[in-house]
Scaffold this motif. Structure first.
Motif, mmCIF file in Angstrom:
data_model
loop_
_atom_site.group_PDB
_atom_site.id
_atom_site.type_symbol
_atom_site.label_atom_id
_atom_site.label_comp_id
_atom_site.label_asym_id
_atom_site.label_seq_id
_atom_site.Cartn_x
_atom_site.Cartn_y
_atom_site.Cartn_z
ATOM 1 N N GLU A 102 -5.250 -24.634 -11.130
ATOM 2 C CA GLU A 102 -5.298 -24.654 -9.886
ATOM 3 C C GLU A 102 -6.819 -24.083 -9.727
ATOM 4 O OE1 GLU A 102 -1.904 -22.283 -9.315
ATOM 5 O OE2 GLU A 102 -0.883 -23.451 -10.140
ATOM 6 N N GLY A 103 -7.696 -24.622 -9.773
ATOM 7 C CA GLY A 103 -9.317 -23.873 -9.493
ATOM 8 C C GLY A 103 -9.942 -22.436 -9.552
ATOM 9 N N SER A 104 -10.351 -22.426 -9.856
ATOM 10 C CA SER A 104 -10.972 -21.769 -9.967
ATOM 11 C C SER A 104 -11.660 -20.159 -8.523
ATOM 12 C CB SER A 104 -13.195 -21.709 -10.236
ATOM 13 O OG SER A 104 -12.552 -21.968 -11.452
ATOM 14 N N PRO A 105 -10.752 -18.886 -9.072
ATOM 15 C CA PRO A 105 -10.694 -17.731 -7.711
ATOM 16 C C PRO A 105 -12.490 -17.587 -6.924
ATOM 17 C CG PRO A 105 -11.135 -16.699 -9.787
ATOM 18 C CD PRO A 105 -10.509 -18.328 -10.348
ATOM 19 N N VAL A 106 -12.603 -18.127 -5.950
ATOM 20 C CA VAL A 106 -13.438 -17.489 -5.549
ATOM 21 C C VAL A 106 -13.931 -16.454 -4.356
ATOM 22 C CG1 VAL A 106 -15.073 -18.448 -2.780
ATOM 23 C CG2 VAL A 106 -13.632 -20.284 -4.516
ATOM 24 N N PRO A 107 -14.860 -15.618 -5.020
ATOM 25 C CA PRO A 107 -15.373 -13.919 -4.151
ATOM 26 C C PRO A 107 -15.420 -14.293 -2.510
ATOM 27 C CG PRO A 107 -16.665 -14.664 -5.659
ATOM 28 C CD PRO A 107 -16.407 -16.064 -5.256
ATOM 29 N N GLN A 108 -14.301 -13.389 -2.097
ATOM 30 C CA GLN A 108 -14.192 -12.921 -0.578
ATOM 31 C C GLN A 108 -13.911 -11.396 -0.245
ATOM 32 O OE1 GLN A 108 -10.457 -14.633 0.753
ATOM 33 N NE2 GLN A 108 -10.496 -15.770 -1.226
ATOM 34 N N ARG A 109 -14.723 -11.842 1.105
ATOM 35 C CA ARG A 109 -14.963 -10.046 1.741
ATOM 36 C C ARG A 109 -13.894 -9.970 1.682
ATOM 37 N NH1 ARG A 109 -18.463 -7.089 4.453
ATOM 38 N NH2 ARG A 109 -20.069 -9.284 4.194
ATOM 39 N N ALA A 110 -13.542 -8.596 1.327
ATOM 40 C CA ALA A 110 -12.640 -7.276 1.555
ATOM 41 C C ALA A 110 -13.274 -6.035 2.542
ATOM 42 C CB ALA A 110 -12.108 -6.899 -0.476
ATOM 43 N N GLU A 111 -11.460 -5.869 3.052
ATOM 44 C CA GLU A 111 -11.204 -4.870 3.877
ATOM 45 C C GLU A 111 -10.782 -4.020 3.293
ATOM 46 O OE1 GLU A 111 -9.790 -5.927 7.402
ATOM 47 O OE2 GLU A 111 -10.895 -7.747 7.951
ATOM 48 N N ARG A 112 -11.146 -2.676 3.591
ATOM 49 C CA ARG A 112 -10.606 -1.529 2.764
ATOM 50 C C ARG A 112 -10.953 -0.025 4.091
ATOM 51 N NH1 ARG A 112 -13.003 3.338 0.265
ATOM 52 N NH2 ARG A 112 -12.103 3.754 -1.159
ATOM 53 N N SER A 113 -9.423 0.494 3.334
ATOM 54 C CA SER A 113 -9.425 1.397 5.032
ATOM 55 C C SER A 113 -8.632 2.946 3.938
ATOM 56 C CB SER A 113 -8.292 1.243 5.890
ATOM 57 O OG SER A 113 -7.020 0.736 5.425
ATOM 58 N N VAL A 114 -8.633 4.212 4.032
ATOM 59 C CA VAL A 114 -7.873 4.821 3.423
ATOM 60 C C VAL A 114 -7.682 6.673 4.422
ATOM 61 C CG1 VAL A 114 -8.222 6.931 1.468
ATOM 62 C CG2 VAL A 114 -9.019 4.630 1.369
ATOM 63 N N ARG A 115 -5.978 6.403 4.207
ATOM 64 C CA ARG A 115 -5.349 7.910 4.598
ATOM 65 C C ARG A 115 -4.343 8.829 4.275
ATOM 66 N NH1 ARG A 115 0.150 6.982 5.766
ATOM 67 N NH2 ARG A 115 0.974 4.797 6.049
ATOM 68 N N VAL A 116 -4.347 10.026 4.242
ATOM 69 C CA VAL A 116 -3.678 10.732 3.620
ATOM 70 C C VAL A 116 -2.440 11.458 4.412
ATOM 71 C CG1 VAL A 116 -4.013 12.994 2.796
ATOM 72 C CG2 VAL A 116 -5.562 11.657 2.403
ATOM 73 N N THR A 117 -1.321 10.468 4.020
ATOM 74 C CA THR A 117 0.414 10.991 4.280
ATOM 75 C C THR A 117 0.335 13.195 4.754
ATOM 76 O OG1 THR A 117 1.144 11.741 2.649
ATOM 77 C CG2 THR A 117 0.903 9.124 3.581
ATOM 78 N N LYS A 118 0.956 13.534 5.540
ATOM 79 C CA LYS A 118 1.279 14.880 5.341
ATOM 80 C C LYS A 118 1.515 15.200 4.506
ATOM 81 C CE LYS A 118 3.287 13.870 10.358
ATOM 82 N NZ LYS A 118 3.963 14.969 11.627
ATOM 83 N N SER A 119 2.571 14.717 3.098
ATOM 84 C CA SER A 119 3.103 15.405 2.078
ATOM 85 C C SER A 119 1.441 15.002 1.010
ATOM 86 C CB SER A 119 3.934 14.718 1.078
ATOM 87 O OG SER A 119 3.418 13.245 1.637
ATOM 88 N N GLY A 120 0.488 14.424 1.665
ATOM 89 C CA GLY A 120 -0.559 14.675 1.363
ATOM 90 C C GLY A 120 -0.871 13.562 0.166
#
Length: 316
Positions: free
Chosen positions: A25-43
């Motif tokens: 089905e074709g080769s995957p193409v590199p793409q830009r990734a967006e990343r975020s991180v948070r911590v819940t009240k329980s850790g």
């Protein structure tokens, strides 16, 4: 922790064996990734990584590296796991609280999901720590406490088409046996897939999968279930996968409801990676489908417990 931008290669990690989904089905193409991180009240550390039209959200004590592969009408997400040091394992979130942190389950549903793979049940890490403090200090430790290695949960989400597809996965690990030359590690895996806001005709969910792959190239599953494809006919039914250690006699099992059509093994020829898939011609919109798996892994180089987890989605 703050949000950031990074670039991820949308391809299998170096050294891993190529997935068998989507060939031709074709080769995957590199793409830009967006990343975020948070911590819940329980850790619980919640990391969200968006790559193209797929989003991976990880839950646990840290934010592991993530890669995503997209081929045709399938997507695979992979994350690398480093076990917590023994001194910090009591701080690791439980399957129950990670499942709650995902926001996809009610408290009752999160409890049911957790009980299938986590013998500690519907408890939080804070509850477990309070129990340890209250326990008599006589030097004794329960097997559940001393043998616990880690748990990891994550969600693979894919948006385009007729509705958004989801695959929520967890793996619970315990040390079954160890000496100076050999470790045996048990894995209890579960994946639950569904679709939201689907239309009336197209892009039904056709595949949900979960697997684990150890960093040590010589590591492999010595006991494994399911070992063959199981046809699930007519209607959903309670299904169990179970393995028993030949060294300790301990049994490890997962029981949950599996719906038509098939529960199949997902593994390399030498079982260096292993897991399970549910596949079918198309699940009705809003209906949940799932896969379960259990295994015992032999690791001959003690200290090399790092491994990767993968989730798979297919639609059509």
């Amino acid at each position: 922790m703050s949000a950031g931008i990074l670039v991820l290669a949308v391809a299998p990690a170096p050294g891993s064996q190529a997935d068998d989904e989507g060939r031709g089905e074709g080769s995957p193409v590199p793409q830009r990734a967006e990343r975020s991180v948070r911590v819940t009240k329980s850790g619980v550390v919640v990391q969200t990584v968006r790559v193209g039209e797929s989003t991976v959200t990880t839950y646990g004590p840290d934010a592991p590296p993530v890669t995503v592969t997209q081929r045709g009408k399938s997507a695979t997400a992979r994350l690398s796991v480093e076990p917590s040091p023994r001194s910090r394992r009591s701080l690791d979130p439980t399957v129950f609280e990670m499942t709650l942190a995902s926001g996809h389950f009610s408290r009752e549903e999160a409890c049911e999901f957790a009980k299938a793979i986590d013998p500690r049940g519907c408890v939080t890490s804070a509850t477990l720590r309070s129990r340890e403090v209250a326990a008599p200090r006589d030097g004794r430790r329960t097997a559940a406490r001393s043998d616990f290695l880690d748990t990891r949960c994550w969600t693979l989400e894919h948006e385009p088409g007729d509705g958004t597809k989801y695959n929520y996965n967890c793996n619970y690990r315990r040390m079954d046996f160890l000496n100076q030359k050999l470790w045996l590690i048990s894995n209890r895996m579960q994946a639950t897939g569904w679709e939201e806001e689907g239309g009336t005709c197209c892009d039904y969910l056709q595949g949900v999968g979960v697997r684990a792959e150890y960093e040590d190239s010589a590591a492999h599953a010595v006991e494994w279930s399911p070992g063959e494809t199981r046809a699930i006919e007519d209607s959903c039914r309670s299904t169990t996968t179970s393995v028993t250690s030949s060294r300790t006699g301990t049994s490890y099992s997962v029981t949950n409801e599996i719906c038509p059509e098939e529960l199949s093994p997902w593994h390399s020829p030498a079982f260096q990676y292993f897991g399970a898939k549910w596949t079918g011609p198309g699940a009705p919109h809003e209906d949940r489908r799932g896969a379960i798996a259990t295994s015992l892994v032999r690791v001959d180089r003690p200290g090399t417990r790092a491994y990767a987890l993968a989730a798979w989605l297919k639609w059509g």
